[in-house]
Every structure is written in structure tokens, then in C-alpha cells.
Design a protein around this motif. Structure first.
Motif, PDB file in Angstrom:
ATOM      1  N   ALA A 184      -9.764  -2.988 -17.711  1.00  0.00           N
ATOM      2  CA  ALA A 184      -8.904  -4.106 -17.387  1.00  0.00           C
ATOM      3  C   ALA A 184      -9.610  -5.392 -17.181  1.00  0.00           C
ATOM      4  N   ASP A 185      -8.734  -6.500 -17.451  1.00  0.00           N
ATOM      5  CA  ASP A 185      -9.314  -7.915 -16.929  1.00  0.00           C
ATOM      6  C   ASP A 185      -8.852  -8.076 -15.415  1.00  0.00           C
ATOM      7  N   VAL A 186      -7.986  -7.577 -15.127  1.00  0.00           N
ATOM      8  CA  VAL A 186      -7.354  -8.042 -13.843  1.00  0.00           C
ATOM      9  C   VAL A 186      -6.976  -6.909 -12.907  1.00  0.00           C
ATOM     10  N   PHE A 187      -7.615  -6.692 -11.866  1.00  0.00           N
ATOM     11  CA  PHE A 187      -7.253  -5.836 -10.757  1.00  0.00           C
ATOM     12  C   PHE A 187      -6.639  -6.346  -9.705  1.00  0.00           C
ATOM     13  N   LEU A 188      -5.140  -5.837  -9.571  1.00  0.00           N
ATOM     14  CA  LEU A 188      -4.489  -6.659  -8.213  1.00  0.00           C
ATOM     15  C   LEU A 188      -4.309  -5.271  -7.334  1.00  0.00           C
ATOM     16  N   LEU A 189      -5.025  -5.202  -6.160  1.00  0.00           N
ATOM     17  CA  LEU A 189      -4.976  -3.972  -5.413  1.00  0.00           C
ATOM     18  C   LEU A 189      -3.942  -4.427  -4.043  1.00  0.00           C
ATOM     19  N   ASP A 190      -2.907  -4.127  -3.842  1.00  0.00           N
ATOM     20  CA  ASP A 190      -1.990  -4.096  -2.625  1.00  0.00           C
ATOM     21  C   ASP A 190      -2.243  -2.909  -1.474  1.00  0.00           C
TER      22      ASP A 190
ATOM     23  N   ILE B  14     -10.340  -9.857  -9.543  1.00  0.00           N
ATOM     24  CA  ILE B  14      -9.853  -8.872  -8.603  1.00  0.00           C
ATOM     25  C   ILE B  14      -9.050  -9.903  -7.410  1.00  0.00           C
ATOM     26  N   ILE B  15      -7.924  -9.202  -7.137  1.00  0.00           N
ATOM     27  CA  ILE B  15      -7.207  -9.981  -5.998  1.00  0.00           C
ATOM     28  C   ILE B  15      -6.815  -8.714  -5.220  1.00  0.00           C
ATOM     29  N   THR B  16      -7.042  -8.752  -3.876  1.00  0.00           N
ATOM     30  CA  THR B  16      -6.548  -7.711  -2.957  1.00  0.00           C
ATOM     31  C   THR B  16      -5.794  -8.052  -1.800  1.00  0.00           C
ATOM     32  N   THR B  17      -4.839  -7.564  -1.278  1.00  0.00           N
ATOM     33  CA  THR B  17      -4.180  -7.910   0.179  1.00  0.00           C
ATOM     34  C   THR B  17      -4.374  -6.741   1.119  1.00  0.00           C
ATOM     35  N   GLU B  18      -4.807  -6.998   2.395  1.00  0.00           N
ATOM     36  CA  GLU B  18      -5.399  -6.276   3.257  1.00  0.00           C
ATOM     37  C   GLU B  18      -5.090  -6.644   4.790  1.00  0.00           C
ATOM     38  N   HIS B  19      -4.898  -5.605   5.417  1.00  0.00           N
ATOM     39  CA  HIS B  19      -4.633  -5.836   7.035  1.00  0.00           C
ATOM     40  C   HIS B  19      -5.935  -5.726   7.849  1.00  0.00           C
TER      41      HIS B  19
END
Length: 600
Positions: free
Chosen positions: A235-241, A271-276
Motif C-alpha cells: 500500500a501507499d497509505v497506511f491509516l491505523l485507527d 502513515i497516519i495513526t491515532t492513539e491514546h
């Protein structure tokens, strides 16, 4: 204009119940009394509608609504305030988008309900931004024109031309069991485009689960399956929620390392991630965007910052470059150092237990003896599958040990389980009444627990409609409200954002100190564990085979022992005093390991 305001009116469809009220919002609205239709309630829509152009922002409807369904917010108009998406009339809206950059891992931090998942949907192409026109959404040409001359335009051009392959790991991994009706092996082998499946499942510890069906997996296993499914694809984009939900600290670090390696192998990847978990955000990200606003009402995306600067700004609640304060309180870590340095032994013990053993068909847990004094919070740290929940259930009397006995000196025990199943038809208020009876809360309990939990906002909501974080707050309230001597709380941070985790930590800590109660807490967020605890029980051994619950230790000694087993070192941020994970190949990491100082 400097003083010009943008008025936002939000009506929650879950809370608004015009059939069950006297339409107080409309009755008391001064604009309606003047003959203008500022608030309209149509029975067909079963929801009040507020005209933001006619609304004068008096806030009377907010106070008069019996279900607390209305929010009226006045935002100062700024040149950086560009409306990107609005879900509908009087609904949530998002201002701005983060800028993805090739070769960099971008972390998004912010509270729940602030728009992080909406951002990932837009950047994945699954949701087209309507630029506020929810009735007649614009086409792709208009959208790209709005971002003309900006870095985001290039990304959107490639995305809408289908020249970017995007992999989106969903926030709620529980839904995967309803999507895939097969074994892990079937779907993973089919998607193994990078030919790295064996390495991924080996390092994430799910090799033995390959023949298990998806619907048989636990939350942690589903999360690791979802991460594997993402990283084995080209993939070119990894979006990890929220990729660390349900994972222990070791699994979190391992997942973060795998994600970083994807970037190392191909520096043209987004690569974009959201994390707490802020320690993981710090360890993984190259840049940070802060999403701030009002939960369920609006979210604003900040400019990108370096990871250290961005997290420190997030903790301070103030963005100096934009001169905006988005939180009244500062998230303070100044007591972390005191906690870690406090290694004093228990002087006067209130609760003693001897060595205990519990045997299962394929797992053995040995609990070494311990002494706990009043007002102490004992945090249980260890990998998943090492018996932390089993230990809690033994203390709760739900499981009996096979060797050794617990002392019968405690009058009562209050227990909050790991999994919360809302099997109740009715509102939160009705549930609390049924669960707690006519229990009268003293003024101090209301000030220490009820007020900070903000449960009055949830009283009118149906229990089954609550989010995971809201359910967690209700469960913690029920646990602490019971008159007991021993409080057992299993994973209080689950489903909560970083701000709520600190808030819950403060509540539990104040409660234990004020009422002189003993608390045992299972926790995977290491920052929260250090903040909360007076003592640490480290669980060692082989997950799902054999484990030992060690004797309770002081925070410094206990965390040092735990991090040594995890092969992780922490340093202290010089500004906020928050613990930060050292890069695994750094000089500081090697020096601290050599000295045996894994914490600070």
C-alpha cells in the motif's frame, strides 16, 4: 473581523426526546417568543432543529433542556478555520485536515468524539468532505480546488485518481468477526502481498492462532490480526485507527516497531495513526497534529509539530503559535518522579495474603505473598495471558485458589470486571438506581467521584446506547460507590482517551487516599499505572503457560523490574516530566540498560 463569532448549535439525536419533554428549548427561547422560528421541533424528525443564523447564543435552551441534548458554542472566526465536513444540520463539523507527508509517521492526538476517525475516513477516500454543504455535497473538482496551492492538494489528486492504494485499520476491531467468517490463515495468506506474513505473525505472537476462526478471537487477538492484515499488504497509505487497544505494553511496542519498519523499507509511504497511549505516540511518530474542540460538536486540526513539542503542547492545553487555549487544566506529571522514587516498604499492613496457586488445564498461576496497607493502590503489570485478571477474580472471591487461602478479614469487596456488558433496558439513571439502590452519596464523594465523572450528562441516555468510554465511567462509578474495603478495578483506561485516563487516575487516587481504601488495578497504560500506583505487582513468566505474580514492590523498583523484562527504557522529559520511551538503538537506551536503570 476580530470580534466576529461563528455560532455552532449541536443537537444530539441520541439525547433529544421531544416526545418525552415539554419542548422547553422552544418554549423558553427569547427569539421564538419574538415570533421567529429559531427552534423548530418536527415530530417526524423526532429532533429539535436550531437556526444558527437566528440564534443569539443566550444558552437558555442548553440549561432548560431536561436531557442535556443541546450545545451552543461561539467560535471566534479565524483565517485558519476552514470547514471541511459537516454531518448534517446541528451536527458535528470538522475544521481543517492534517497534511500527510511521504516518509513520515504522523500521529493524531485528541479526545474522543473530536473527529480523528472522520479524518482517517476522508484521507482513505471512504468519505468525501462536503465542505459544510451537507444537502448538496460538492464533487471532487470543487474539493481539490479548495485545497489548491496546498500540500494536501497533491495527496487528494492522487487519492481521487485511484493512484494511491490505501489500507485502513478500523477503530473497532470487534466488527472484524462479523466481516470475516473464516480462519485467520485463510484471509492472511490471501492478502500476503509483501511476503512477510511469517515474520509479522511471529513477532506479534499470533502464529499459534492461525487456524482459529476470526469469531473465536479475543479483543487483543483481533487487534493483532488487524495489524497483521494491514502490514502484509502492499500500500501507499497506511491509516491505523487506535492500533493498541486491548494490547499489553510489550505487544504495543512490538506493533509500533513493525510499523516503523514499514516506513524504513519504503520512505515514499504515508502513515497516519491515532492513539491514546502517549508513550506509544511519542515512540512511533515523527510529527504530531493536535485535534481539539468540543467532543461531539466540532474538531479543529492544528498545524503539525515535532513529536516532543506537539505532545508538550497537548499536555499544556495551549497552542502558542495560534494563541489558543483548548483545555482549562494542564495535564501534570510532576508527581511521577516522586512516585518512582518512593520505594518505602509497607509499615502497617491492613491486608496480608500468603502464597497462592491456581491450576488450569493449560495454565498455572503462582501468587507470591504480599502485605498491603490502607490507602494503597496496587497496580498489576504484565503481559496479556499472565494471570492478572485471574488474580483479581481470586481476590473478588469469584475463583478459589487450589493451594493457599485468602484471609477472611475484609467485610466486602467491590469489583469492576474487564469486559462490561450492558445487559439493561433503560437509562443510565435507572441503571444506577437499580445497581446502587437508594444509596445516599455524601458531599465529599460527589465532589471526588461524581462531579469529575460528569455522569449527570449521561443520566437520561439509554445504557445500551453508551459508547465504550461512557460505559467505562458508569462501571467505575458503580465500583467506587459501593461501601467496601477492597476495590478491584480491571483495566479502567479501556476505551478512554488520554485526557480521560488522567482524569480517572486522579479520581481513583483521591478516592483511595480520602477514604483510606485499598485498590488493586490491572492496567496496560504504563503512564497511568505509574501515576496511580503506590506499589507494583509484576507478573512474570510465559503467557498462557505459567506465570508468577511477584511480591508487591515500590513503584520505582517494580516498574524497573517490569521494564527490564520488556527490554524497554524510559527517560524523563525536561519540560513536562513525563516518561518517554528511549529509541531502542539509542545511546541512552544502552547506557541505562548497562546501569540497570530502566526507568528515568
Amino acid at each position: 473581523m476580530v470580534n466576529e463569532k461563528l455560532r455552532i448549535a449541536v443537537v444530539s439525536p441520541d439525547k433529544c426526546k421531544p416526545i418525552k419533554c415539554n419542548l422547553e428549548c422552544k418554549t423558553y427561547c427569547p427569539v421564538v417568543r419574538m415570533g421567529k422560528i429559531c427552534i423548530d421541533v418536527q415530530k417526524k424528525k423526532n429532533k429539535a432543529e436550531i437556526s444558527e443564523t437566528l440564534c443569539i447564543g443566550c444558552g437558555i435552551c442548553v440549561k432548560k433542556c431536561p436531557f442535556r441534548a443541546i450545545k451552543i458554542i461561539n467560535l471566534p472566526i479565524s483565517k485558519n478555520l476552514n470547514l471541511v465536513h459537516q454531518y448534517g444540520k446541528n451536527s458535528f463539523r470538522l475544521f481543517g485536515l492534517p497534511i500527510p507527508k511521504q516518509g513520515f509517521i504522523l500521529g493524531l492526538v485528541g479526545s474522543n468524539g473530536i473527529g480523528k476517525s472522520t479524518i482517517l475516513k476522508i484521507l482513505s477516500g471512504n468519505l468525501k468532505p462536503n465542505l459544510g454543504d451537507y444537502e448538496n455535497p460538492p464533487g471532487e473538482k470543487v474539493i481539490k480546488k479548495i485545497f489548491k496551492g496546498k500540500e494536501l492538494q497533491m495527496y487528494l489528486n492522487l487519492l481521487y485518481k485511484k493512484e494511491l492504494k490505501v489500507v485502513l485499520k478500523p477503530q473497532y476491531v470487534d466488527t472484524l468477526s462479523t466481516i470475516f467468517k473464516c480462519s485467520m490463515a485463510e484471509i492472511l495468506e490471501k492478502k500476503n502481498q509483501n511476503q512477510n506474513l511469517f515474520e509479522i505473525i511471529e513477532r506479534l505472537g499470533i502464529k499459534e492462532l492461525m487456524n482459529h476462526r476470526i469469531e473465536e478471537l479475543s479483543g487483543g487477538e483481533l487487534q493483532r490480526f488487524a495489524i497483521s492484515l494491514s502490514l502484509i499488504q502492499k500500500a501507499d497509505v497506511f491509516l491505523l485507527d487506535e492500533f493498541t487497544s486491548y494490547l499489553d505494553i510489550k505487544q504495543k511496542i512490538q506493533a509500533a516497531k513493525l510499523i516503523k519498519e514499514v516506513m524504513v523499507k519504503n520512505n515514499k509511504t504515508y502513515i497516519i495513526t491515532t492513539e491514546h497511549d502517549l508513550t506509544i505516540v511519542d515512540f512511533l511518530s515523527d510529527n504530531i497534529c493536535i485535534i481539539y474542540g468540543n467532543s461531539g460538536a466540532y474538531g479543529i486540526v492544528s498545524l503539525p509539530y515535532s513529536v516532543r513539542e506537539g505532545l508538550n503542547i497537548f499536555l499544556s492545553g495551549f497552542i502558542p503559535t495560534e494563541n489558543i487555549r483548548f483545555r482549562e487544566t494542564v495535564i501534570d506529571f510532576s508527581n511521577f518522579k516522586t512516585n518512582v522514587e518512593n520505594n518505602t516498604e509497607t509499615q502497617v499492613s491492613l491486608f496480608n495474603y500468603n502464597t497462592l496457586k491456581k491450576f488450569f488445564s493449560n495454565f498455572t498461576l503462582t501468587i507470591l505473598s504480599g502485605k498491603i496497607s490502607k490507602s494503597e493502590i496496587v497496580v498489576l503489570l504484565g503481559e496479556n495471558g499472565t494471570g492478572k485478571t485471574t488474580f483479581i477474580k481470586i481476590l473478588a472471591g469469584l475463583i478459589k485458589p487450589d493451594e493457599g487461602e485468602l484471609p477472611n478479614i475484609l467485610v466486602s469487596v467491590s469489583y469492576k470486571p474487564q469486559k462490561i456488558s450492558p445487559d439493561f433496558n433503560g437509562t443510565v439513571g435507572n441503571f444506577l438506581t437499580k445497581k446502587l439502590g437508594n444509596l445516599q452519596f455524601d458531599a465529599d464523594f460527589k465532589e471526588i467521584v461524581l462531579k469529575p465523572l460528569c455522569l449527570e450528562k449521561l443520566e437520561s441516555k439509554d445504557l445500551k446506547n453508551l459508547s465504550g468510554g461512557e460505559l467505562q465511567k458508569v462501571a467505575i462509578c458503580c465500583c467506587l460507590a459501593k461501601k467496601s474495603e477492597l476495590y478491584l478495578i480491571d483495566e479502567p483506561s479501556a476505551y478512554l482517551d488520554s485526557e480521560e485516563r488522567i482524569n480517572i487516575s486522579r479520581i481513583i487516587k483521591k478516592f483511595a487516599n480520602y477514604y483510606n481504601k485499598i485498590c488493586f488495578i490491572v492496567e496496560h497504560d504504563l503512564l497511568m499505572g505509574i501515576y496511580l500506583g503506590n506499589r507494583i505487582i509484576v507478573f512474570s513468566g510465559s503467557p498462557s503457560i505459567s506465570a508468577i505474580a511477584n511480591t508487591p514492590l515500590g513503584i520505582g523498583e517494580g516498574v524497573n523490574k517490569f521494564l527490564k523484562e520488556m527490554d524497554i527504557t524510559f527517560r524523563l522529559d525536561q519540560v513536562t516530566l513525563r516518561p518517554r520511551i528511549n529509541k531502542l538503538d539509542s545511546t541512552k537506551h544502552r547506557d541505562q540498560k548497562k546501569r540497570g536503570e530502566y526507568i528515568f
